[in-house]
Scaffold this motif. Sequence first.
Motif, PDB file in Angstrom:
ATOM      1  N   LYS A   1     -23.459  -5.459   4.973  1.00  0.00           N
ATOM      2  CA  LYS A   1     -22.422  -4.441   5.552  1.00  0.00           C
ATOM      3  C   LYS A   1     -20.985  -4.727   4.826  1.00  0.00           C
ATOM      4  O   LYS A   1     -20.667  -5.641   4.490  1.00  0.00           O
ATOM      5  CB  LYS A   1     -22.450  -4.347   7.107  1.00  0.00           C
ATOM      6  N   THR A   2     -20.341  -3.267   4.966  1.00  0.00           N
ATOM      7  CA  THR A   2     -18.926  -3.633   4.685  1.00  0.00           C
ATOM      8  C   THR A   2     -18.019  -3.654   5.924  1.00  0.00           C
ATOM      9  O   THR A   2     -17.872  -2.666   6.787  1.00  0.00           O
ATOM     10  CB  THR A   2     -18.531  -2.480   3.752  1.00  0.00           C
ATOM     11  N   PHE A   3     -16.861  -4.372   5.899  1.00  0.00           N
ATOM     12  CA  PHE A   3     -15.982  -4.760   6.884  1.00  0.00           C
ATOM     13  C   PHE A   3     -14.776  -4.499   6.577  1.00  0.00           C
ATOM     14  O   PHE A   3     -14.289  -5.110   5.271  1.00  0.00           O
ATOM     15  CB  PHE A   3     -16.063  -5.977   7.785  1.00  0.00           C
ATOM     16  N   ILE A   4     -13.928  -3.750   7.262  1.00  0.00           N
ATOM     17  CA  ILE A   4     -12.585  -3.447   6.846  1.00  0.00           C
ATOM     18  C   ILE A   4     -11.639  -3.973   7.986  1.00  0.00           C
ATOM     19  O   ILE A   4     -11.680  -3.288   9.000  1.00  0.00           O
ATOM     20  CB  ILE A   4     -12.390  -1.822   6.693  1.00  0.00           C
TER      21      ILE A   4
ATOM     22  N   LYS B   1     -21.684 -15.181   5.838  1.00  0.00           N
ATOM     23  CA  LYS B   1     -22.886 -14.368   5.403  1.00  0.00           C
ATOM     24  C   LYS B   1     -22.280 -13.474   4.285  1.00  0.00           C
ATOM     25  O   LYS B   1     -21.142 -13.306   3.860  1.00  0.00           O
ATOM     26  CB  LYS B   1     -23.291 -13.469   6.800  1.00  0.00           C
ATOM     27  N   LYS B   2     -23.417 -12.726   3.601  1.00  0.00           N
ATOM     28  CA  LYS B   2     -23.076 -11.971   2.232  1.00  0.00           C
ATOM     29  C   LYS B   2     -22.649 -10.841   3.267  1.00  0.00           C
ATOM     30  O   LYS B   2     -23.302  -9.771   3.358  1.00  0.00           O
ATOM     31  CB  LYS B   2     -24.609 -11.851   1.588  1.00  0.00           C
ATOM     32  N   ILE B   3     -21.409 -10.294   2.956  1.00  0.00           N
ATOM     33  CA  ILE B   3     -20.866  -9.076   3.477  1.00  0.00           C
ATOM     34  C   ILE B   3     -19.669  -8.689   2.487  1.00  0.00           C
ATOM     35  O   ILE B   3     -19.384  -9.411   1.651  1.00  0.00           O
ATOM     36  CB  ILE B   3     -20.008  -9.269   4.881  1.00  0.00           C
ATOM     37  N   ASN B   4     -19.370  -7.391   2.632  1.00  0.00           N
ATOM     38  CA  ASN B   4     -18.261  -6.960   1.650  1.00  0.00           C
ATOM     39  C   ASN B   4     -17.115  -6.595   2.518  1.00  0.00           C
ATOM     40  O   ASN B   4     -17.163  -6.524   3.701  1.00  0.00           O
ATOM     41  CB  ASN B   4     -18.847  -5.330   1.237  1.00  0.00           C
ATOM     42  N   LEU B   5     -15.998  -7.232   1.994  1.00  0.00           N
ATOM     43  CA  LEU B   5     -14.936  -7.211   2.753  1.00  0.00           C
ATOM     44  C   LEU B   5     -13.655  -6.813   2.213  1.00  0.00           C
ATOM     45  O   LEU B   5     -13.386  -7.047   1.071  1.00  0.00           O
ATOM     46  CB  LEU B   5     -14.380  -8.878   3.308  1.00  0.00           C
ATOM     47  N   ALA B   6     -12.703  -5.731   3.053  1.00  0.00           N
ATOM     48  CA  ALA B   6     -11.838  -5.139   2.697  1.00  0.00           C
ATOM     49  C   ALA B   6     -10.545  -5.121   3.357  1.00  0.00           C
ATOM     50  O   ALA B   6     -10.787  -5.525   4.682  1.00  0.00           O
ATOM     51  CB  ALA B   6     -11.658  -3.800   2.159  1.00  0.00           C
ATOM     52  N   VAL B   7      -9.482  -4.759   3.107  1.00  0.00           N
ATOM     53  CA  VAL B   7      -8.256  -4.604   3.943  1.00  0.00           C
ATOM     54  C   VAL B   7      -7.679  -3.056   3.994  1.00  0.00           C
ATOM     55  O   VAL B   7      -7.797  -2.605   2.730  1.00  0.00           O
ATOM     56  CB  VAL B   7      -6.949  -5.536   3.779  1.00  0.00           C
ATOM     57  N   TRP B   8      -7.111  -2.640   5.076  1.00  0.00           N
ATOM     58  CA  TRP B   8      -6.617  -1.418   5.198  1.00  0.00           C
ATOM     59  C   TRP B   8      -5.193  -1.545   5.723  1.00  0.00           C
ATOM     60  O   TRP B   8      -5.051  -1.908   6.706  1.00  0.00           O
ATOM     61  CB  TRP B   8      -7.381  -0.440   5.841  1.00  0.00           C
TER      62      TRP B   8
ATOM     63  N   VAL C   1      -3.066   1.773   1.725  1.00  0.00           N
ATOM     64  CA  VAL C   1      -3.680   1.155   0.570  1.00  0.00           C
ATOM     65  C   VAL C   1      -5.078   0.314   1.064  1.00  0.00           C
ATOM     66  O   VAL C   1      -4.973  -0.121   2.186  1.00  0.00           O
ATOM     67  CB  VAL C   1      -2.830  -0.363   0.060  1.00  0.00           C
ATOM     68  N   ILE C   2      -6.055   0.305   0.262  1.00  0.00           N
ATOM     69  CA  ILE C   2      -7.134  -0.238   0.586  1.00  0.00           C
ATOM     70  C   ILE C   2      -7.365  -1.479  -0.452  1.00  0.00           C
ATOM     71  O   ILE C   2      -7.172  -1.240  -1.696  1.00  0.00           O
ATOM     72  CB  ILE C   2      -8.579   0.491   0.447  1.00  0.00           C
ATOM     73  N   GLY C   3      -7.665  -2.741  -0.135  1.00  0.00           N
ATOM     74  CA  GLY C   3      -7.721  -3.822  -0.994  1.00  0.00           C
ATOM     75  C   GLY C   3      -8.829  -4.425  -0.909  1.00  0.00           C
ATOM     76  O   GLY C   3      -9.181  -4.891   0.189  1.00  0.00           O
ATOM     77  N   SER C   4      -9.655  -5.054  -1.837  1.00  0.00           N
ATOM     78  CA  SER C   4     -10.635  -6.210  -1.752  1.00  0.00           C
ATOM     79  C   SER C   4     -10.699  -6.631  -3.085  1.00  0.00           C
ATOM     80  O   SER C   4     -10.064  -6.489  -4.156  1.00  0.00           O
ATOM     81  CB  SER C   4     -11.961  -5.066  -1.492  1.00  0.00           C
ATOM     82  N   GLU C   5     -11.445  -8.027  -3.005  1.00  0.00           N
ATOM     83  CA  GLU C   5     -11.910  -8.601  -4.375  1.00  0.00           C
ATOM     84  C   GLU C   5     -12.768  -7.843  -5.129  1.00  0.00           C
ATOM     85  O   GLU C   5     -12.975  -8.391  -6.373  1.00  0.00           O
ATOM     86  CB  GLU C   5     -12.115 -10.179  -3.888  1.00  0.00           C
ATOM     87  N   ASN C   6     -13.286  -6.899  -4.533  1.00  0.00           N
ATOM     88  CA  ASN C   6     -14.369  -6.096  -5.396  1.00  0.00           C
ATOM     89  C   ASN C   6     -13.997  -4.819  -5.658  1.00  0.00           C
ATOM     90  O   ASN C   6     -13.909  -4.094  -4.380  1.00  0.00           O
ATOM     91  CB  ASN C   6     -15.800  -6.207  -4.606  1.00  0.00           C
TER      92      ASN C   6
ATOM     93  N   LYS D   1     -13.008   1.176  -4.084  1.00  0.00           N
ATOM     94  CA  LYS D   1     -13.172   2.720  -4.682  1.00  0.00           C
ATOM     95  C   LYS D   1     -14.179   3.403  -3.797  1.00  0.00           C
ATOM     96  O   LYS D   1     -13.765   4.602  -3.362  1.00  0.00           O
ATOM     97  CB  LYS D   1     -13.533   2.766  -6.010  1.00  0.00           C
ATOM     98  N   LYS D   2     -15.256   2.699  -3.124  1.00  0.00           N
ATOM     99  CA  LYS D   2     -16.018   3.522  -2.263  1.00  0.00           C
ATOM    100  C   LYS D   2     -15.289   3.756  -0.959  1.00  0.00           C
ATOM    101  O   LYS D   2     -15.406   4.870  -0.562  1.00  0.00           O
ATOM    102  CB  LYS D   2     -17.381   2.757  -1.982  1.00  0.00           C
ATOM    103  N   ILE D   3     -14.792   2.945  -0.469  1.00  0.00           N
ATOM    104  CA  ILE D   3     -13.940   3.019   0.862  1.00  0.00           C
ATOM    105  C   ILE D   3     -12.750   4.124   0.569  1.00  0.00           C
ATOM    106  O   ILE D   3     -12.890   5.122   1.447  1.00  0.00           O
ATOM    107  CB  ILE D   3     -13.011   1.908   1.307  1.00  0.00           C
ATOM    108  N   VAL D   4     -12.219   4.137  -0.513  1.00  0.00           N
ATOM    109  CA  VAL D   4     -11.095   5.142  -0.790  1.00  0.00           C
ATOM    110  C   VAL D   4     -11.843   6.603  -0.803  1.00  0.00           C
ATOM    111  O   VAL D   4     -11.391   7.721  -0.286  1.00  0.00           O
ATOM    112  CB  VAL D   4     -10.367   4.868  -2.043  1.00  0.00           C
ATOM    113  N   GLN D   5     -12.944   6.719  -1.398  1.00  0.00           N
ATOM    114  CA  GLN D   5     -13.604   7.839  -1.628  1.00  0.00           C
ATOM    115  C   GLN D   5     -14.068   8.462  -0.372  1.00  0.00           C
ATOM    116  O   GLN D   5     -13.975   9.583  -0.153  1.00  0.00           O
ATOM    117  CB  GLN D   5     -14.970   7.768  -2.694  1.00  0.00           C
ATOM    118  N   GLU D   6     -14.629   7.546   0.380  1.00  0.00           N
ATOM    119  CA  GLU D   6     -14.991   8.127   1.807  1.00  0.00           C
ATOM    120  C   GLU D   6     -14.076   8.486   2.828  1.00  0.00           C
ATOM    121  O   GLU D   6     -14.228   9.430   3.638  1.00  0.00           O
ATOM    122  CB  GLU D   6     -16.024   6.887   2.582  1.00  0.00           C
ATOM    123  N   PHE D   7     -12.893   7.850   2.447  1.00  0.00           N
ATOM    124  CA  PHE D   7     -11.674   8.221   3.528  1.00  0.00           C
ATOM    125  C   PHE D   7     -10.430   8.863   3.236  1.00  0.00           C
ATOM    126  O   PHE D   7      -9.680   9.288   4.042  1.00  0.00           O
ATOM    127  CB  PHE D   7     -11.116   6.681   4.134  1.00  0.00           C
TER     128      PHE D   7
END
Length: 320
Positions: free
Chosen positions: A96-99, A123-130, A148-153, A158-164
């Motif tokens: 899952k992606t956590f922001i 655990k294996k998650i995706n992590l970003a900051v807003w 700003v949306i920031g992540s190491e991936n 890009k996916k978060i920015v596209q959705e929001f």
Amino acid sequence: MNISVLGCGRWGTFLAWYVHKVGHNVMLWGRENSRNYIGLKETRKNDYLPLPEDIVLCNSLEKAVSFAEMIIISISAQELRSFANQLSSINEIDGKTFILCMKGLESASGKRLSQVFGEEIGKKINLAVWVGPGHVQDFVNHIPNCMVIGSENVDITKKIVQEFSSDLIRFYYGQDLIGNEIGAATKNVMGIAAGMLDGFNYSSLKGSLMARGTREISRLVRAMGGNDITIYGLSHLGDYEATLFSEHSHNRKFGKAFVEGERFGKLAEGVSTVRALRELSKQYDVELPICSAIYEILFDDKNAKETLEDLFLRPVKFEF
């Protein structure tokens, strides 16, 4: 897409309202006995906005996590470690992606919130900051801003920015997680300093605070391995208007109330952040004169007026 927002304070409730507005199915989680949750459950509104009827309110973390592909977290920064530890026991968390939508540092260690979260989840998650500027009061009145949306991936970014993205919030891709997180947290300390200057009718010195504050924090970011230019972007300097000047800024209002001898009853995250910066200043051997001055005023009972005058008005030195 299914989105869960964990935390139903002022910002968390707005985020639920916003991601619903841009077309997602939303579940908003709060602690069963919290004043915010009880108020929303009873009235479907808070001091800032009405909660749309099809946003689902719940008090089960397991239910909120299993519901969503993306999970936004908006709680006090100092509670994040224990909260992440609680989340780590939930089975359906992998992939899952956590922001993280909070601005702060862990007070005792000086660690960034993405570090704190990563250490506990394990655990294996995706992590970003807003991060970035914006007040609920402005957004609900259709006043737009940039964030700003920031992540190491970068694909996750890009996916978060596209959705929001929407006409209300234009997002930029954050390329430097260290700089974005440190910048977002430390602008709250500058907000406290700005409020203190306002309290002494020294508001004209807020220009000096902006100029010197950005230089100070950029040196810290460089020492920590980030890009010092990030501090001049949206996460820090770009958030100064909302933090140093806005009537809505909790940190500015806290600083003003402090020097006027009044009590300010709401969360000012910069108070914990300035403790963390004391730790980072030692760890990285970087002088942080403004942050140190605010620490001494808040925790060492230094005279606020004299300390700020010493900081801004008395040194004779080259600017650069």
